[in-house]
Design a protein around this motif. Structure first.
Motif, PDB file in Angstrom:
ATOM      1  N   VAL A  85       3.214   3.038   6.291  1.00 12.11           N
ATOM      2  CA  VAL A  85       2.333   1.878   6.189  1.00 12.11           C
ATOM      3  C   VAL A  85       2.956   0.829   5.272  1.00 12.11           C
ATOM      4  O   VAL A  85       2.943  -0.377   5.569  1.00 12.11           O
ATOM      5  CB  VAL A  85       0.939   2.292   5.675  1.00 12.11           C
ATOM      6  CG1 VAL A  85       0.058   1.064   5.438  1.00 12.11           C
ATOM      7  CG2 VAL A  85       0.259   3.237   6.665  1.00 12.11           C
ATOM      8  N   GLY A  86       3.515   1.287   4.151  1.00  8.47           N
ATOM      9  CA  GLY A  86       4.205   0.365   3.256  1.00  8.47           C
ATOM     10  C   GLY A  86       5.374  -0.319   3.933  1.00  8.47           C
ATOM     11  O   GLY A  86       5.616  -1.519   3.752  1.00  8.47           O
ATOM     12  N   GLY A  89       4.111  -3.105   6.010  1.00  6.16           N
ATOM     13  CA  GLY A  89       3.825  -4.287   5.205  1.00  6.16           C
ATOM     14  C   GLY A  89       5.079  -5.067   4.871  1.00  6.16           C
ATOM     15  O   GLY A  89       5.111  -6.301   4.956  1.00  6.16           O
ATOM     16  N   ILE A 110      -0.706 -11.292   3.288  1.00 12.42           N
ATOM     17  CA  ILE A 110      -1.414 -10.086   3.739  1.00 12.42           C
ATOM     18  C   ILE A 110      -0.468  -8.880   3.730  1.00 12.42           C
ATOM     19  O   ILE A 110      -0.836  -7.780   3.304  1.00 12.42           O
ATOM     20  CB  ILE A 110      -2.015 -10.316   5.140  1.00 12.42           C
ATOM     21  CG1 ILE A 110      -3.139 -11.364   5.056  1.00 12.42           C
ATOM     22  CG2 ILE A 110      -2.539  -9.013   5.724  1.00 12.42           C
ATOM     23  CD1 ILE A 110      -3.641 -11.830   6.405  1.00 12.42           C
ATOM     24  N   GLY A 111       0.762  -9.087   4.211  1.00 12.59           N
ATOM     25  CA  GLY A 111       1.743  -8.011   4.179  1.00 12.59           C
ATOM     26  C   GLY A 111       1.998  -7.539   2.763  1.00 12.59           C
ATOM     27  O   GLY A 111       2.104  -6.328   2.504  1.00 12.59           O
ATOM     28  N   ILE A 114      -0.880  -5.355   1.479  1.00 18.55           N
ATOM     29  CA  ILE A 114      -0.814  -4.000   2.045  1.00 18.55           C
ATOM     30  C   ILE A 114       0.212  -3.163   1.293  1.00 18.55           C
ATOM     31  O   ILE A 114      -0.050  -2.008   0.911  1.00 18.55           O
ATOM     32  CB  ILE A 114      -0.464  -4.066   3.546  1.00 18.55           C
ATOM     33  CG1 ILE A 114      -1.621  -4.694   4.332  1.00 18.55           C
ATOM     34  CG2 ILE A 114      -0.132  -2.680   4.092  1.00 18.55           C
ATOM     35  CD1 ILE A 114      -1.274  -5.003   5.776  1.00 18.55           C
ATOM     36  N   LEU A 117      -1.269  -2.244  -2.140  1.00 19.45           N
ATOM     37  CA  LEU A 117      -2.352  -1.256  -2.113  1.00 19.45           C
ATOM     38  C   LEU A 117      -1.803   0.150  -1.878  1.00 19.45           C
ATOM     39  O   LEU A 117      -2.246   1.119  -2.523  1.00 19.45           O
ATOM     40  CB  LEU A 117      -3.359  -1.627  -1.027  1.00 19.45           C
ATOM     41  CG  LEU A 117      -4.238  -2.850  -1.314  1.00 19.45           C
ATOM     42  CD1 LEU A 117      -5.038  -3.228  -0.080  1.00 19.45           C
ATOM     43  CD2 LEU A 117      -5.159  -2.594  -2.497  1.00 19.45           C
ATOM     44  N   VAL A 118      -0.857   0.292  -0.959  1.00 17.90           N
ATOM     45  CA  VAL A 118      -0.256   1.600  -0.695  1.00 17.90           C
ATOM     46  C   VAL A 118       0.462   2.112  -1.932  1.00 17.90           C
ATOM     47  O   VAL A 118       0.327   3.284  -2.332  1.00 17.90           O
ATOM     48  CB  VAL A 118       0.717   1.525   0.499  1.00 17.90           C
ATOM     49  CG1 VAL A 118       1.508   2.829   0.637  1.00 17.90           C
ATOM     50  CG2 VAL A 118      -0.040   1.231   1.786  1.00 17.90           C
TER      51      VAL A 118
END
Length: 374
Positions: A85-86, A89, A110-111, A114, A117-118
């Motif tokens: 997921v990272g 991003g 936004i990327g 993300i 947050l990860v």
């Protein structure tokens, strides 16, 4: 938390960089390529400033992931999925770079959120008692900077630049406002190897720059000579960072420190010093890209500054790194930076001559350092 002795810390298990981390770094290769291309397309002071802002934002979280995988090995399915997921991003960030100060600003922001947050979530949940507690105190600063980047992506260009500069400033001051970063546990072998790999990635971009600059041109003698000189210069950048086992000496120096000193050195030597090292390589790549197709012509000031200035930035970062890690004198690296800047007028006369002059500067620097060690 009291600092442990180096002898006590060496009992902690070491491990090498995993193939998943190498896979993660492939996205960073694309990020560096995008930054180089964007700067090559706009070498004005504004274009350079925008590239520096984006690189500062990106490097903070990329280095953050190096700290993360140093503390949290990607050895479970959940961890590997979160790293993916990272990576997603970072890929969005890379795709947005060419127009980050235009229509792609929101995607960039936004990327970045993300990615942040990860990073914070995985670090706090699995980083171990000391590192997780330290990250819990640092996370609000990281999320604050990520918020500035995301909100800035929706603002007009001038306000966006202000928001992103504020985010970089917050990143820089956060370790000193939150002075508990000494609680992070650093595994020296993995940490040094991972940072070395990102330098290799950046230097590899210089080879790509040569190829892009030569694309579609007839294979003339001047083109071949310019390409070979560019390759020699790239090798010399590599030798400055890895020659004479500098990376091994850095690892040993890091391992000999207490936990608190090790974390501080990790921040200054592998954070603040590596930023100009990587920026310098990116800027040199821009200069090489502009040189290859115009080897027998003069460069504009922006191209000549990219070659000489990029080399100078790289060497100043090297000087700071060596000084902080106590692994060699920095005097000649600073002298080399001044000499690299002095090649700019040569590029204004003949592009290929400036590349040759830089090869001579680096060759002399490395020869003098080798003689001092003899």
């Amino acid at each position: 938390m009291s600092a442990e002795t180096p002898a006590e810390e060496t009992t902690e298990s070491e491990y090498r960089v995993s193939t998943l981390e190498l896979f993660f770094d492939l996205v960073f290769v694309f990020t560096i390529t995008q930054l180089t291309r964007t700067l090559a397309d706009d070498t004005s002071p504004l274009g350079f400033a925008q590239a520096v802002i984006m690189l500062g934002v990106i490097l903070w979280m990329y280095f953050g992931y190096v700290w993360l995988t140093n503390a949290v090995p990607p050895d479970t399915t959940v961890r590997r999925l979160l790293l993916m997921v990272g990576m997603g991003g970072f890929l969005v960030i890379a795709l947005a770079i060419p127009n980050a100060f235009g229509s792609a600003g929101a995607a960039f922001g936004i990327g970045y959120l993300i990615v942040n947050l990860v990073h914070s979530g995985l670090f706090i949940s699995a980083g171990g008692p000391g590192s997780a507690a330290a990250m819990a105190r640092l996370a609000p600063f990281n999320l604050g900077s990520a918020g500035l980047v995301m909100v800035g992506g929706f603002l007009p260009p001038t306000a966006r630049a202000a928001a992103w500069i504020a985010a970089v400033v917050l990143m820089i001051v956060s370790p000193y406002v939150n002075r508990r970063h000494g609680e992070f546990r650093i595994r020296p072998a993995h940490f040094v190897e991972r940072h070395g790999l990102v330098v290799i990635i950046a230097i590899g971009e210089s080879i790509i720059a040569i190829g892009i600059g030569a694309a579609g041109l007839p294979l003339s003698l001047s083109l071949v000579i310019a390409a070979l000189l560019g390759l020699v210069l790239a090798y010399q950048l590599w030798w400055c960072h890895f020659g004479r086992n500098q990376d091994v000496r850095a690892e040993h120096s890091l391992a000999a420190m207490s936990q608190a000193d090790r974390a501080r050195a990790a921040l200054s030597a592998f954070g603040w010093a590596h930023a100009p090292i990587l920026l310098g390589i990116v800027v040199v790549c821009v200069g090489l890209k502009k040189t290859i197709g115009h080897a027998t012509e003069h460069l504009y000031l922006s191209g000549a500054l990219a070659l000489g200035g990029g080399a100078a930035i790289f060497l100043l970062g090297q000087a700071l790194f060596r000084h902080r890690m106590s692994i060699g004198t920095s005097t000649w690296r600073v002298t080399g930076a001044v000499a690299a800047l002095a090649t700019v007028p040569i590029g204004l006369w003949l592009a290929i001559a400036q590349v040759a002059a830089l090869v001579i500067v680096f060759g002399a620097l490395l020869a003098v350092e080798e003689k001092q060690r003899a």
